[in-house]
Design a protein around this motif. Structure first.
Motif, PDB file in Angstrom:
ATOM      1  N   GLY A 448      27.211  39.157 -45.277  1.00  0.00           N
ATOM      2  CA  GLY A 448      26.361  38.342 -44.386  1.00  0.00           C
ATOM      3  C   GLY A 448      26.490  38.791 -42.931  1.00  0.00           C
ATOM      4  N   ARG A 449      27.717  38.979 -42.474  1.00  0.00           N
ATOM      5  CA  ARG A 449      27.925  39.410 -41.083  1.00  0.00           C
ATOM      6  C   ARG A 449      27.349  40.814 -40.867  1.00  0.00           C
ATOM      7  NH1 ARG A 449      33.704  39.756 -37.780  1.00  0.00           N
ATOM      8  NH2 ARG A 449      32.819  40.722 -35.911  1.00  0.00           N
ATOM      9  N   LEU A 450      27.503  41.642 -41.895  1.00  0.00           N
ATOM     10  CA  LEU A 450      27.007  43.016 -41.787  1.00  0.00           C
ATOM     11  C   LEU A 450      25.480  43.045 -41.642  1.00  0.00           C
ATOM     12  CD1 LEU A 450      27.886  45.932 -41.815  1.00  0.00           C
ATOM     13  CD2 LEU A 450      27.923  45.855 -44.307  1.00  0.00           C
ATOM     14  N   VAL A 451      24.807  42.206 -42.395  1.00  0.00           N
ATOM     15  CA  VAL A 451      23.337  42.142 -42.313  1.00  0.00           C
ATOM     16  C   VAL A 451      22.928  41.751 -40.887  1.00  0.00           C
ATOM     17  CG1 VAL A 451      21.305  40.846 -43.101  1.00  0.00           C
ATOM     18  CG2 VAL A 451      22.969  41.698 -44.765  1.00  0.00           C
ATOM     19  N   LYS A 452      23.663  40.821 -40.289  1.00  0.00           N
ATOM     20  CA  LYS A 452      23.333  40.411 -38.900  1.00  0.00           C
ATOM     21  C   LYS A 452      23.525  41.584 -37.936  1.00  0.00           C
ATOM     22  CE  LYS A 452      24.365  35.535 -39.233  1.00  0.00           C
ATOM     23  NZ  LYS A 452      25.563  34.734 -39.392  1.00  0.00           N
ATOM     24  N   VAL A 453      24.588  42.328 -38.109  1.00  0.00           N
ATOM     25  CA  VAL A 453      24.839  43.485 -37.233  1.00  0.00           C
ATOM     26  C   VAL A 453      23.743  44.535 -37.436  1.00  0.00           C
ATOM     27  CG1 VAL A 453      26.489  45.320 -36.649  1.00  0.00           C
ATOM     28  CG2 VAL A 453      27.329  43.047 -37.216  1.00  0.00           C
ATOM     29  N   LYS A 454      23.369  44.734 -38.694  1.00  0.00           N
ATOM     30  CA  LYS A 454      22.298  45.700 -38.999  1.00  0.00           C
ATOM     31  C   LYS A 454      20.995  45.274 -38.299  1.00  0.00           C
ATOM     32  CE  LYS A 454      19.977  48.859 -41.500  1.00  0.00           C
ATOM     33  NZ  LYS A 454      20.195  50.298 -41.484  1.00  0.00           N
ATOM     34  N   ARG A 455      20.695  43.992 -38.398  1.00  0.00           N
ATOM     35  CA  ARG A 455      19.457  43.473 -37.796  1.00  0.00           C
ATOM     36  C   ARG A 455      19.475  43.699 -36.284  1.00  0.00           C
ATOM     37  NH1 ARG A 455      19.330  37.819 -39.844  1.00  0.00           N
ATOM     38  NH2 ARG A 455      19.154  38.685 -41.912  1.00  0.00           N
ATOM     39  N   ALA A 456      20.639  43.543 -35.665  1.00  0.00           N
ATOM     40  CA  ALA A 456      20.740  43.699 -34.210  1.00  0.00           C
ATOM     41  C   ALA A 456      20.595  45.162 -33.788  1.00  0.00           C
ATOM     42  CB  ALA A 456      22.081  43.147 -33.728  1.00  0.00           C
ATOM     43  N   TRP A 457      21.107  46.085 -34.604  1.00  0.00           N
ATOM     44  CA  TRP A 457      21.168  47.480 -34.153  1.00  0.00           C
ATOM     45  C   TRP A 457      20.136  48.384 -34.818  1.00  0.00           C
ATOM     46  CZ3 TRP A 457      23.803  49.132 -29.991  1.00  0.00           C
ATOM     47  CH2 TRP A 457      24.742  48.249 -29.450  1.00  0.00           C
ATOM     48  N   ASP A 458      19.606  47.973 -35.978  1.00  0.00           N
ATOM     49  CA  ASP A 458      18.606  48.811 -36.662  1.00  0.00           C
ATOM     50  C   ASP A 458      17.614  47.907 -37.392  1.00  0.00           C
ATOM     51  OD1 ASP A 458      17.190  50.902 -37.778  1.00  0.00           O
ATOM     52  OD2 ASP A 458      18.678  51.320 -39.354  1.00  0.00           O
ATOM     53  N   PRO A 459      16.846  47.111 -36.620  1.00  0.00           N
ATOM     54  CA  PRO A 459      15.991  46.084 -37.250  1.00  0.00           C
ATOM     55  C   PRO A 459      14.916  46.672 -38.166  1.00  0.00           C
ATOM     56  CG  PRO A 459      15.538  46.270 -34.882  1.00  0.00           C
ATOM     57  CD  PRO A 459      16.745  47.103 -35.164  1.00  0.00           C
ATOM     58  N   ASN A 461      15.307  49.387 -39.999  1.00  0.00           N
ATOM     59  CA  ASN A 461      15.971  50.170 -41.061  1.00  0.00           C
ATOM     60  C   ASN A 461      15.631  51.658 -40.990  1.00  0.00           C
ATOM     61  OD1 ASN A 461      17.793  50.343 -43.130  1.00  0.00           O
ATOM     62  ND2 ASN A 461      16.433  49.570 -44.726  1.00  0.00           N
ATOM     63  N   LEU A 462      15.697  52.187 -39.768  1.00  0.00           N
ATOM     64  CA  LEU A 462      15.504  53.636 -39.614  1.00  0.00           C
ATOM     65  C   LEU A 462      16.576  54.388 -40.407  1.00  0.00           C
ATOM     66  CD1 LEU A 462      13.844  55.793 -37.934  1.00  0.00           C
ATOM     67  CD2 LEU A 462      15.809  55.817 -36.385  1.00  0.00           C
ATOM     68  N   PHE A 463      17.809  53.856 -40.352  1.00  0.00           N
ATOM     69  CA  PHE A 463      18.920  54.498 -41.074  1.00  0.00           C
ATOM     70  C   PHE A 463      19.017  53.859 -42.460  1.00  0.00           C
ATOM     71  CE2 PHE A 463      20.092  54.561 -36.508  1.00  0.00           C
ATOM     72  CZ  PHE A 463      19.900  55.924 -36.317  1.00  0.00           C
ATOM     73  N   ARG A 464      18.183  54.375 -43.367  1.00  0.00           N
ATOM     74  CA  ARG A 464      18.146  53.801 -44.715  1.00  0.00           C
ATOM     75  C   ARG A 464      18.451  54.831 -45.804  1.00  0.00           C
ATOM     76  NH1 ARG A 464      12.987  53.918 -42.630  1.00  0.00           N
ATOM     77  NH2 ARG A 464      11.433  55.163 -43.761  1.00  0.00           N
ATOM     78  N   GLY A 465      18.552  56.098 -45.438  1.00  0.00           N
ATOM     79  CA  GLY A 465      18.895  57.138 -46.419  1.00  0.00           C
ATOM     80  C   GLY A 465      20.397  57.149 -46.632  1.00  0.00           C
ATOM     81  N   ASN A 466      20.951  56.021 -47.115  1.00  0.00           N
ATOM     82  CA  ASN A 466      22.414  55.867 -47.232  1.00  0.00           C
ATOM     83  C   ASN A 466      22.678  54.767 -48.255  1.00  0.00           C
ATOM     84  OD1 ASN A 466      21.689  53.493 -45.867  1.00  0.00           O
ATOM     85  ND2 ASN A 466      22.054  54.445 -43.871  1.00  0.00           N
TER      86      ASN A 466
END
Ligand SMILES: Cc1cc2nc3c(=O)[nH]c(=O)nc-3n(C[C@H](O)[C@H](O)[C@H](O)COP(=O)(O)OP(=O)(O)OC[C@H]3O[C@@H](n4cnc5c(N)ncnc54)[C@H](O)[C@@H]3O)c2cc1C
Length: 473
Positions: A448-459, A461-466
């Motif tokens: 849950g916390r990770l999803v929030k960080v992802k939303r803040a820094w890569d809303p 999902n440019l970095f999705r090949g991972n």
């Protein structure tokens, strides 16, 4: 604006790039599929993954990384990022799209007084070990020297030193990161601390790290290390000793119990060539004299067919398995953390390992505890702090005729060990063909916390090949 492209869909990407127009944006070479070095650059360590990006930018510096990220964002070009290229799942290459290859950025600069090392993202562990050991220093690094620093640190990072000095990500002091909006920021405990939290375990999702600052520790340049090999008939007793002893052994001691088929080497009695065996791969992080005391108990167990433990350079210890896990072979990886190692788990393991197929396959346990377990599971995005053992099955083959047998063996053994599992998996060991549920299992309660960080820094999902953490959760 073209439609959002799926990095795994070959039809989407190639036509989006006009390479001649783009070359001027970069200092490093932009390789088209016809370039002589393209084929080598597109491949990673796992031969099972065979993808062709539309273009590869071999970044010469941070400016090239920024240019690549801006290009991908503006033109909606799928992006893959490669540093050491050792991802088991092959996420560091793509079908179509732009591959950002950092392998030419491999500088390493040690600060012996401050006991830190600044490592560019394309460096491999052999580069770091070489530089740091010149000062009698080291940090937790991979046990195969060609493994890249970047993917390894960003997912976790275990090795001979991790029980004593923590995971590689526990030794991360700061990281320079190119973020999805094309800025360069430094993340550390004091700067962008949410990004720093997420980078330590899910780094591939949050940006492209261009360099790492890692903490160093004193380590004698000669250490006591090697392999203690037991015949398969004795594996049961020795493994039972290991299950009790290893999680609470001295923190400087690391021992990987490996089940594998013995190679036809002169040092191994001929009668055992090609037979399954239990190989205890050990190292003691101290002087060889300290190692004599630290390894005494383990070396006294049972009646090994080979005690190949001797003082050797730490840099050589780090290269012991380089030849045994060659690039280009096809590799099938499945991993999980174990809650415990009861007798039933060991019986299961041994029953399957009596049938290990081919020369490359193995199954091994990685004892944790020590400094790894002293960090709170929520302190970084990496949550697996309390499991006593990691467990990893690796099936390898070079002859396509062996593919079915090897994969079936690895899959069946992995499934048979699930009853003893915490349900968690180390993100860096996820293999080809694993689904979204397994990525969630890699982050457990931190999701849950990770999803929030992802939303803040890569809303977007440019970095999705991972191993992707979608901003929508
Ligand atoms: C032979 C072998 C031995 C191994 N031994 C160990 C071991 O002892 N301990 C251990 O913990 N693990 C080990 N691993 C697993 C290893 O940690 C992972 O394979 C790791 O991802 C390798 O890093 P890399 O830079 O080579 O990966 P890459 O394949 O280049 O990248 C892996 C992932 O990270 C992303 N990525 C790469 N560079 C960056 C960057 N600069 N910024 C952001 N994202 C990036 C990629 O897009 C990809 O998703 C081993 C793997 C192999 C194949």
């Amino acid at each position: 604006m073209p439609p959002a492209a799926d990095p795994s869909d070959p039809s989407d990407a190639p036509s989006l790039l006009d390479l001649d127009d783009l070359r001027a944006r970069f200092r490093g070479p932009l390789l088209a599929p016809s370039a002589p070095r393209f084929d080598e650059a597109r491949k990673g360590w796992n031969g099972l993954v065979d993808r062709r990006p539309a273009a590869i930018i071999r970044c010469a510096g941070v400016a090239d990384v920024i240019a690549a990220v801006r290009l991908a964002g503006q033109e909606d070009v799928p992006l893959a990022v490669k540093s050491g290229g050792h991802d088991f799942a092959g996420k560091s290459t793509s079908e179509g799209g732009l591959l950002v290859d950092l392998s030419d950025m491999d500088g390493v600069r040690v600060d012996p007084e401050g006991r830190t090392v600044r490592v560019e993202a394309g460096a491999r562990w052999r580069d770091v070990d070489h530089e740091t050991q010149a000062f009698g220093l080291a940090t937790t690094g991979g046990t195969v020297s060609s493994v890249g620093v970047a993917g390894y640190v960003l997912g976790g990072g275990t090795g001979y030193l991790s029980r004593k000095h923590g995971l590689a990500l526990d030794n991360l002091v700061s990281a320079d990161v190119v973020t999805a909006d094309g800025r360069l920021v430094t993340a550390s405990a004091d700067q962008h601390s949410d990004l720093f939290w997420g980078l330590r375990g899910a780094g591939a999702n949050l940006g492209i790290v261009t360099s790492f600052e890692l903490r160093l520790h004193e380590l004698s340049t000669q250490i006591l290390a090697g392999q203690i090999i037991h015949a398969f008939e004795d594996a049961n007793d020795v493994l039972r000793f290991c299950a009790e002893y290893l999680p609470q052994a001295p923190e400087a001691l690391q021992c990987y119990p490996f089940l594998l088929k013995l190679p036809p080497l002169e040092v191994i009695p001929e009668a055992y060539h090609g037979k399954p065996a239990l190989d205890l791969v050990v190292a003691f992080a101290g002087t060889p004299e300290e190692g004599e005391g630290g390894l005494h108990e383990l070396r006294g167990v049972g009646d090994p067919i080979l005690d190949g433990v001797f003082p050797q350079p730490y840099t050589a210890v780090q290269q012991t398995f380089d030849l045994g896990m060659p690039a280009g072979v096809n590799w099938y990886s499945r991993a999980q953390y174990l809650e415990d190692l009861p007798d039933a788990a060991m019986d299961t393991l041994l029953a399957h390992c009596a049938q290990i197929p081919g020369p490359y396959s193995s199954a091994y346990l990685e004892p944790a505890g020590g400094a790894i377990g002293r960090v709170d599971p929520g302190a970084t995005a990496f949550p697996h702090r309390t499991a006593p053992f990691g467990f990893h099955v690796v099936g390898g083959w070079s002859d396509p005729a062996e593919a079915d047998e090897v994969t079936a063996w690895a899959e069946t053994l992995h499934a048979a060990m699930v009853p003893f599992s915490t349900g968690g998996v180390y993100v860096n060991l996820l293999g080809v063909g694993e689904g979204e549920d397994r990525v969630r299992a890699a982050y457990g309660a931190n999701w849950g916390r990770l999803v929030k960080v992802k939303r803040a820094w890569d809303p977007d999902n440019l970095f999705r090949g991972n191993q992707n953490v979608p901003p929508g959760g």
